[in-house]
Design a protein around this motif. Structure first.
Motif: not given
Length: 123
Positions: A67-79
């Motif tokens: 879950l933390y990895g997916i959140k990190f990935l989506f955070g990078l995609l948002t930026v």
């Protein structure tokens, strides 16, 4: 650095200010000096968002790594979508798809951030 990775306050501050600066920059006329300045400030906050998010990721990813990895990935995609909106609008290209992706990625990232054990217990 331990104080930055124990709580989410600094991370939340960086992404709130980053989103505000991004929206202000995207509302400015392309090619103006003020927009270029705001774009550079937005880039500074992108870096702060990624650094504070990485600190939280490395400190707490042992709790729920997927879950933390997916959140990190989506955070990078948002930026990434924030930067794409500013760059493509500067070149007078269509940005509608990138705005939609930005909103979707932002909502997913915020939902996951609130769902994680270190986030606020809203759900």
């Amino acid at each position: 650095m331990d104080a930055l990775s124990n709580t989410t306050h600094f991370h939340i501050l960086t992404w709130v200010v980053g989103i505000i600066v991004f929206i202000v920059a995207s509302g400015m006329e392309p090619g103006t000096k003020n927009r270029k300045i705001m774009h550079m400030v937005a880039r500074l906050f992108y870096v702060l968002i990624i650094i504070s998010g990485a600190l939280l990721f490395f400190a707490h990813s042992g709790i729920d790594p997927m879950l933390y990895g997916i959140k990190f990935l989506f955070g990078l995609l948002t930026v990434g979508m924030m930067e794409m909106v500013l760059i493509r609008s500067q070149k007078n290209k269509d940005v509608k798809m990138f705005w939609i992706l930005f909103v979707v990625f932002l909502l997913v990232t915020m939902f996951l951030g609130l769902k994680l054990p270190v986030g606020f217990d809203l759900f």
